[in-house]
Design a protein around this motif. Structure first.
Motif, PDB file in Angstrom:
ATOM      1  N   GLU A 108       0.854  -1.187   0.000  1.00  0.00           N
ATOM      2  CA  GLU A 108       0.000   0.000   0.000  1.00  0.00           C
ATOM      3  C   GLU A 108       0.888   1.234   0.000  1.00  0.00           C
ATOM      4  OE1 GLU A 108      -3.796   1.788   2.372  1.00  0.00           O
ATOM      5  OE2 GLU A 108      -2.185   0.954   3.570  1.00  0.00           O
ATOM      6  N   GLY A 109       0.841   2.002  -1.069  1.00  0.00           N
ATOM      7  CA  GLY A 109       1.588   3.249  -1.148  1.00  0.00           C
ATOM      8  C   GLY A 109       0.738   4.412  -0.681  1.00  0.00           C
ATOM      9  N   LEU A 110       1.384   5.400  -0.053  1.00  0.00           N
ATOM     10  CA  LEU A 110       0.696   6.601   0.421  1.00  0.00           C
ATOM     11  C   LEU A 110       1.405   7.834  -0.116  1.00  0.00           C
ATOM     12  CD1 LEU A 110       0.110   5.855   4.217  1.00  0.00           C
ATOM     13  CD2 LEU A 110      -1.560   5.751   2.403  1.00  0.00           C
ATOM     14  N   VAL A 111       0.637   8.888  -0.415  1.00  0.00           N
ATOM     15  CA  VAL A 111       1.207  10.143  -0.861  1.00  0.00           C
ATOM     16  C   VAL A 111       0.278  11.283  -0.431  1.00  0.00           C
ATOM     17  CG1 VAL A 111       0.148  10.021  -3.157  1.00  0.00           C
ATOM     18  CG2 VAL A 111       2.218  11.347  -2.834  1.00  0.00           C
ATOM     19  N   GLY A 112       0.859  12.422   0.007  1.00  0.00           N
ATOM     20  CA  GLY A 112       0.017  13.550   0.390  1.00  0.00           C
ATOM     21  C   GLY A 112       0.745  14.614   1.182  1.00  0.00           C
ATOM     22  N   PRO A 113       0.041  15.709   1.514  1.00  0.00           N
ATOM     23  CA  PRO A 113       0.636  16.846   2.217  1.00  0.00           C
ATOM     24  C   PRO A 113       0.711  16.651   3.727  1.00  0.00           C
ATOM     25  CG  PRO A 113      -1.629  17.341   1.691  1.00  0.00           C
ATOM     26  CD  PRO A 113      -1.332  15.993   1.087  1.00  0.00           C
ATOM     27  N   GLU A 114       1.593  17.441   4.334  1.00  0.00           N
ATOM     28  CA  GLU A 114       1.762  17.448   5.790  1.00  0.00           C
ATOM     29  C   GLU A 114       2.058  18.872   6.234  1.00  0.00           C
ATOM     30  OE1 GLU A 114       5.264  15.946   8.698  1.00  0.00           O
ATOM     31  OE2 GLU A 114       4.287  14.364   7.558  1.00  0.00           O
ATOM     32  N   ILE A 115       1.477  19.287   7.346  1.00  0.00           N
ATOM     33  CA  ILE A 115       1.766  20.598   7.935  1.00  0.00           C
ATOM     34  C   ILE A 115       2.078  20.382   9.406  1.00  0.00           C
ATOM     35  CG2 ILE A 115      -0.663  21.106   8.418  1.00  0.00           C
ATOM     36  CD1 ILE A 115       0.087  24.069   7.736  1.00  0.00           C
ATOM     37  N   GLY A 116       3.040  21.140   9.924  1.00  0.00           N
ATOM     38  CA  GLY A 116       3.420  20.946  11.306  1.00  0.00           C
ATOM     39  C   GLY A 116       4.050  22.171  11.926  1.00  0.00           C
ATOM     40  N   VAL A 117       4.244  22.077  13.225  1.00  0.00           N
ATOM     41  CA  VAL A 117       4.885  23.141  13.982  1.00  0.00           C
ATOM     42  C   VAL A 117       5.771  22.476  15.032  1.00  0.00           C
ATOM     43  CG1 VAL A 117       2.964  23.347  15.623  1.00  0.00           C
ATOM     44  CG2 VAL A 117       4.484  25.290  15.249  1.00  0.00           C
ATOM     45  N   GLY A 118       6.934  23.084  15.279  1.00  0.00           N
ATOM     46  CA  GLY A 118       7.830  22.483  16.262  1.00  0.00           C
ATOM     47  C   GLY A 118       9.115  23.249  16.445  1.00  0.00           C
ATOM     48  N   GLY A 119       9.998  22.660  17.213  1.00  0.00           N
ATOM     49  CA  GLY A 119      11.253  23.305  17.574  1.00  0.00           C
ATOM     50  C   GLY A 119      12.474  22.648  16.964  1.00  0.00           C
ATOM     51  N   ALA A 149       5.726  10.867   0.672  1.00  0.00           N
ATOM     52  CA  ALA A 149       5.380   9.623   0.004  1.00  0.00           C
ATOM     53  C   ALA A 149       5.923   8.447   0.807  1.00  0.00           C
ATOM     54  CB  ALA A 149       5.956   9.593  -1.408  1.00  0.00           C
ATOM     55  N   ALA A 150       5.150   7.385   0.848  1.00  0.00           N
ATOM     56  CA  ALA A 150       5.557   6.141   1.514  1.00  0.00           C
ATOM     57  C   ALA A 150       5.433   5.004   0.500  1.00  0.00           C
ATOM     58  CB  ALA A 150       4.686   5.888   2.736  1.00  0.00           C
ATOM     59  N   PRO A 151       6.468   4.824  -0.341  1.00  0.00           N
ATOM     60  CA  PRO A 151       6.363   3.820  -1.406  1.00  0.00           C
ATOM     61  C   PRO A 151       6.624   2.382  -0.957  1.00  0.00           C
ATOM     62  CG  PRO A 151       8.442   4.971  -1.574  1.00  0.00           C
ATOM     63  CD  PRO A 151       7.681   5.623  -0.464  1.00  0.00           C
ATOM     64  N   LEU A 152       7.275   2.183   0.184  1.00  0.00           N
ATOM     65  CA  LEU A 152       7.612   0.826   0.648  1.00  0.00           C
ATOM     66  C   LEU A 152       6.832   0.510   1.922  1.00  0.00           C
ATOM     67  CD1 LEU A 152      11.467   0.907   0.090  1.00  0.00           C
ATOM     68  CD2 LEU A 152       9.712  -0.087  -1.386  1.00  0.00           C
ATOM     69  N   ARG A 153       5.549   0.320   1.771  1.00  0.00           N
ATOM     70  CA  ARG A 153       4.641   0.117   2.893  1.00  0.00           C
ATOM     71  C   ARG A 153       3.897  -1.198   2.660  1.00  0.00           C
ATOM     72  NH1 ARG A 153       1.526   3.478   6.570  1.00  0.00           N
ATOM     73  NH2 ARG A 153      -0.625   2.771   6.480  1.00  0.00           N
ATOM     74  N   PHE A 154       3.937  -2.098   3.654  1.00  0.00           N
ATOM     75  CA  PHE A 154       3.362  -3.431   3.489  1.00  0.00           C
ATOM     76  C   PHE A 154       2.510  -3.808   4.696  1.00  0.00           C
ATOM     77  CE2 PHE A 154       7.314  -3.180   1.159  1.00  0.00           C
ATOM     78  CZ  PHE A 154       6.926  -3.607  -0.101  1.00  0.00           C
ATOM     79  N   HIS A 155       1.402  -4.503   4.430  1.00  0.00           N
ATOM     80  CA  HIS A 155       0.503  -4.988   5.479  1.00  0.00           C
ATOM     81  C   HIS A 155       0.635  -6.496   5.589  1.00  0.00           C
ATOM     82  CE1 HIS A 155      -1.828  -1.310   6.223  1.00  0.00           C
ATOM     83  NE2 HIS A 155      -1.507  -1.042   4.965  1.00  0.00           N
ATOM     84  N   LEU A 156       0.907  -6.967   6.780  1.00  0.00           N
ATOM     85  CA  LEU A 156       0.980  -8.396   7.073  1.00  0.00           C
ATOM     86  C   LEU A 156      -0.064  -8.675   8.151  1.00  0.00           C
ATOM     87  CD1 LEU A 156       4.863  -8.593   7.248  1.00  0.00           C
ATOM     88  CD2 LEU A 156       3.414  -9.209   5.307  1.00  0.00           C
ATOM     89  N   GLY A 157      -1.282  -8.928   7.717  1.00  0.00           N
ATOM     90  CA  GLY A 157      -2.391  -9.059   8.670  1.00  0.00           C
ATOM     91  C   GLY A 157      -2.707  -7.692   9.247  1.00  0.00           C
ATOM     92  N   ARG A 158      -2.726  -7.584  10.562  1.00  0.00           N
ATOM     93  CA  ARG A 158      -2.996  -6.300  11.220  1.00  0.00           C
ATOM     94  C   ARG A 158      -1.730  -5.455  11.379  1.00  0.00           C
ATOM     95  NH1 ARG A 158      -6.093  -6.894  16.580  1.00  0.00           N
ATOM     96  NH2 ARG A 158      -5.878  -4.660  16.379  1.00  0.00           N
ATOM     97  N   VAL A 159      -0.571  -6.019  11.087  1.00  0.00           N
ATOM     98  CA  VAL A 159       0.707  -5.316  11.267  1.00  0.00           C
ATOM     99  C   VAL A 159       1.110  -4.628   9.968  1.00  0.00           C
ATOM    100  CG1 VAL A 159       3.152  -5.618  11.810  1.00  0.00           C
ATOM    101  CG2 VAL A 159       1.433  -6.949  13.029  1.00  0.00           C
ATOM    102  N   MET A 160       1.599  -3.383  10.082  1.00  0.00           N
ATOM    103  CA  MET A 160       2.069  -2.615   8.938  1.00  0.00           C
ATOM    104  C   MET A 160       3.565  -2.354   9.122  1.00  0.00           C
ATOM    105  SD  MET A 160       3.138   0.665   7.935  1.00  0.00           S
ATOM    106  CE  MET A 160       2.702   1.597   9.368  1.00  0.00           C
ATOM    107  N   LEU A 161       4.341  -2.588   8.068  1.00  0.00           N
ATOM    108  CA  LEU A 161       5.770  -2.287   8.057  1.00  0.00           C
ATOM    109  C   LEU A 161       6.047  -1.328   6.911  1.00  0.00           C
ATOM    110  CD1 LEU A 161       7.224  -5.876   8.512  1.00  0.00           C
ATOM    111  CD2 LEU A 161       7.084  -4.088  10.236  1.00  0.00           C
ATOM    112  N   SER A 162       6.823  -0.279   7.179  1.00  0.00           N
ATOM    113  CA  SER A 162       7.127   0.700   6.153  1.00  0.00           C
ATOM    114  C   SER A 162       8.567   1.159   6.327  1.00  0.00           C
ATOM    115  CB  SER A 162       6.174   1.893   6.268  1.00  0.00           C
ATOM    116  OG  SER A 162       6.443   2.839   5.263  1.00  0.00           O
ATOM    117  N   GLY A 163       9.208   1.452   5.211  1.00  0.00           N
ATOM    118  CA  GLY A 163      10.578   1.947   5.251  1.00  0.00           C
ATOM    119  C   GLY A 163      10.805   3.006   4.194  1.00  0.00           C
ATOM    120  N   LEU A 164      11.742   3.874   4.454  1.00  0.00           N
ATOM    121  CA  LEU A 164      12.140   4.939   3.533  1.00  0.00           C
ATOM    122  C   LEU A 164      10.967   5.796   3.062  1.00  0.00           C
ATOM    123  CD1 LEU A 164      14.850   3.109   1.443  1.00  0.00           C
ATOM    124  CD2 LEU A 164      15.161   4.608   3.409  1.00  0.00           C
ATOM    125  N   GLU A 165      10.222   6.333   4.028  1.00  0.00           N
ATOM    126  CA  GLU A 165       9.175   7.305   3.718  1.00  0.00           C
ATOM    127  C   GLU A 165       9.847   8.671   3.581  1.00  0.00           C
ATOM    128  OE1 GLU A 165       6.182   7.252   6.740  1.00  0.00           O
ATOM    129  OE2 GLU A 165       5.855   5.103   6.546  1.00  0.00           O
TER     130      GLU A 165
END
Length: 192
Positions: A108-119, A149-165
């Protein structure tokens, strides 16, 4: 004869009745996900850059619907935190994001915007007595807007593993004064 006809008609209506007239199954609720990740963050501008900071990232997201197009739109937010350094006294970010997903089997790939605030936004000049670097340092602020973008995202049952987002963005009161690059090295989540 009339009674046989009515019995046959009643039997046909019962067999052909739409499923809506039958007992309706419980509505499926939209998907929810809680995840923990390790993220590296770096800021850069024309004259300056920042050392890379490594953070822990706790996030929650949910699909907008359980079926149809809106089931592929995820909204959520989270918090990232790291250890204080001499440039960052409060390395903490709070963010919100919207993501569009595409799923094929366990991927499952994800792509989209993000907004944030921090230090986490801080720069130091590369050149010793550079006025341009000092001006840029003053223009960097706590607000950022990015696209990820999260191109390396995998679902194994209820568990999700993702790398290099990846998340590329702009920071500051004047967006574009500095660029920010976030790379989530590893994320592990669970569907709720």
């Amino acid at each position: 004869m009339t009674q046989n006809w009515m019995k046959w008609m009643a039997a046909c209506v019962a067999l052909l009745a739409p499923p809506a007239l039958a007992e309706s199954p419980e509505k499926k609720s939209p998907a929810h996900e809680l995840s923990l990740g390790a993220t590296s963050i770096a800021y850069a501008s024309f004259y300056s850059l920042s050392p890379t900071i490594y953070t822990a990232d706790l996030a929650y997201s949910r699909a907008l619907a359980s079926e149809g197009f809106w089931s592929r739109v995820w909204v959520g937010g989270g918090v990232r935190g790291g250890l204080p350094t001499r440039l960052r006294s409060l390395p903490l970010e709070v963010y919100a994001q919207a993501r569009l997903s595409a799923r094929l089997g366990i991927w499952e790939g994800l792509v989209g915007p993000e907004i944030g605030v921090g230090g986490m936004a801080s720069l130091y000049p590369l050149l010793g007595d550079n006025d341009g670097g000092n001006l840029e340092k003053d223009m960097v602020g706590p607000v950022y807007f990015g696209f990820g973008a999260a191109p390396l995202r995998f679902h194994l049952g209820r568990v999700m593993l993702s790398g290099l987002e990846f998340n590329f963005g702009a920071s500051g009161p004047a967006l574009g004064a500095s660029a920010v690059i976030r790379v989530t090295l590893l994320r592990v989540g669970v569907s709720l």
